[in-house]
Design an enzyme around this catalytic site. Structure first.
Site, PDB file in Angstrom:
ATOM      1  CB  THR A  67      -0.956   0.005   1.206  1.00 27.64           C
ATOM      2  OG1 THR A  67      -1.818  -1.130   1.112  1.00 27.64           O
ATOM      3  CG2 THR A  67      -1.785   1.268   1.257  1.00 27.64           C
ATOM      4  CG  ASN A 108      -5.064  -5.867  -1.837  1.00 24.34           C
ATOM      5  OD1 ASN A 108      -4.067  -5.319  -1.372  1.00 24.34           O
ATOM      6  ND2 ASN A 108      -6.135  -6.142  -1.107  1.00 24.34           N
ATOM      7  CB  SER A 282      48.471 -13.614  -3.255  1.00 23.75           C
ATOM      8  OG  SER A 282      48.990 -13.476  -1.955  1.00 23.75           O
TER       9      SER A 282
END
Length: 432
Positions: A67, A108, A282
């Site tokens: 809503t 809805n 790395s």
């Protein structure tokens, strides 16, 4: 604020499409004054063009079954329409958020319809098709390379590297079917059902025509659900869409696992393939390169699986004539679709397309394996073959040398049986 974020841009656009379709339908029904309807549609067009997006301020996760989102849209559209008609912001005597913009609608049926439009627009299967084609291209490229197949991470029998990559393409074809089926199911919307499916406050003309009008303004072949009560309260189509997305993510993650294993090394792992290097691996170990693209695909898959669990629980938790938990469903589904697309694109462009085969390593692994003994079981019997395999493992001798030294088979016959290409096609090698 629940997430600290606002609604997805496509959800905002979809709400605007629904409001535009509703206004046009009510205009055609003779229930909405032309100047008001045109101002509402013009405001919606501005939103669709990317304007006013900062006015949609509600959090995407919200109570009220959406809503807040629906009223946010109603108020933005109404106020912009008021401006276009020369009025003052907030003068709802000119254009009212509920009476005009929300005419013949309910959250809805508006919110779930907008959510479905959003997913349809985002769920583009082209990326999955491209990845499948990339794997098929590699399967052709690697068709002549023999490698060891493995089951439970142990040596099994020889196969072609191209066969591995073809197998990676196969589930993606099924994923495409599942995704397209799910997308088609989303085209059925409950717009026109208003609050619970009775179409209360909507005119018969509106109920009959609003979805076809939505198809007209959106360019999407949406249809009205046969049972508006069912479509308002049951969200199985959303759960199915999530399931299809999750299953595709599972396919990607399994492939990513395999690519990491097959490229492990480069000296002390399997190292049968080489992934394109993307970054230094790395901050402490010079020269190390990590499989970062498969790793990120794995992580996206984990996230999608978590989203699917949330969607499953929310779809199940609906009660009576409405499921109040659509906001969390659409929030998770839109992100799952986007994450899947990002993962597929990066896997295609930054990994699969650049994979190369380590032909020499593949050959050495086959030559040093006792897995080839399986091809000899039709000729020697299981027990005899197993004993030779165990002796080869224990002594380090090759299977071929042991068989010849024991006089079990002569070398020409043995070489014919153990021809690597014969072992990777159906049938019994060197047996009439």
């Amino acid at each position: 604020p629940m997430t600290g974020r606002t609604m997805h841009p496509e959800m905002i656009a979809s709400l605007a499409l629904v409001k535009k379709a509703a206004a046009l339908t009510n205009l055609r029904a003779g229930l909405l004054e032309a100047r008001i309807a045109k101002a509402i549609m013009a405001a919606c067009d501005e939103i669709l063009a990317g304007k006013l997006r900062d006015m949609f301020i509600v959090d995407p996760i919200q109570g009220g079954a959406g809503t807040s989102a629906n009223m946010n849209a109603n108020e933005v559209v109404a106020n912009r329409a008021i401006e276009l008609l020369g009025g003052t912001l907030g003068d709802y005597g000119i254009v009212h958020p509920n009476d005009h913009v929300n005419m013949a609608q309910s959250t809805n049926d508006v919110y779930p319809t907008a959510g479905r439009l959003t997913l349809i627009r985002l769920l583009d299967t082209a990326a999955v098709r491209d990845l499948r084609e990339a794997f098929l291209q590699k399967s052709r490229e690697f068709a002549s390379i023999i490698k060891m197949g493995r089951t439970q991470l142990q040596d099994a029998v020889p196969m072609r590297l191209g066969q591995s990559f073809h197998a990676y393409a196969c589930p993606l074809a099924r994923d495409l079917q599942r995704l397209e089926t799910a997308r088609d199911a989303l085209l059925s919307v409950n717009l026109g059902g208003t609050a619970i499916g009775t179409s209360i406050t909507a005119s018969p003309y509106y109920v009959r025509h609003v979805v076809s009008t939505l198809a007209e303004v959106s360019g999407l072949p949406v249809t009205q659900a046969e049972d508006l009560f069912d479509a308002t309260e049951n969200l199985d189509s959303l759960a199915a869409a999530s399931g299809a997305i999750k299953t595709c993510a599972l396919s990607l993650s399994k492939v990513a696992n395999d690519l990491r294993l097959l490229s492990s090394g480069p000296r002390t792992g399997l190292a049968e393939i080489r992934l394109p290097a993307q970054q230094n691996g790395s901050s402490i170990m010079p020269g190390k390169v990590n499989p970062v693209i498969p790793e990120v695909v794995n992580q996206v898959a984990f996230n999608i699986m978590g989203n699917d669990l949330t969607i499953t629980m929310a779809a199940e938790a609906g009660q009576l004539e409405l499921n109040a938990f659509e906001p969390i469903i659409f929030w998770n589904l839109t992100h799952a679709v986007e994450f899947l697309t990002y993962a597929v694109n990066t896997l295609t462009d930054n990994c699969v397309s650049g994979i190369t085969a380590n032909r020499e390593r593949c050959k050495a692994m086959v030559d040093g394996s006792v897995g080839v003994i399986t091809a000899l079981t039709p000729h020697l019997g299981y027990e005899a073959a197993a004993n030779i395999a165990k002796e080869a493992i224990r002594t380090g001798a090759s299977v071929e040398d042991l068989i010849v030294s024991k006089g079990v088979l002569d070398r020409p016959t043995l070489e014919k049986i153990l021809d690597p290409y014969s072992m990777t096609t159906p049938g019994i090698s060197a047996k009439e």
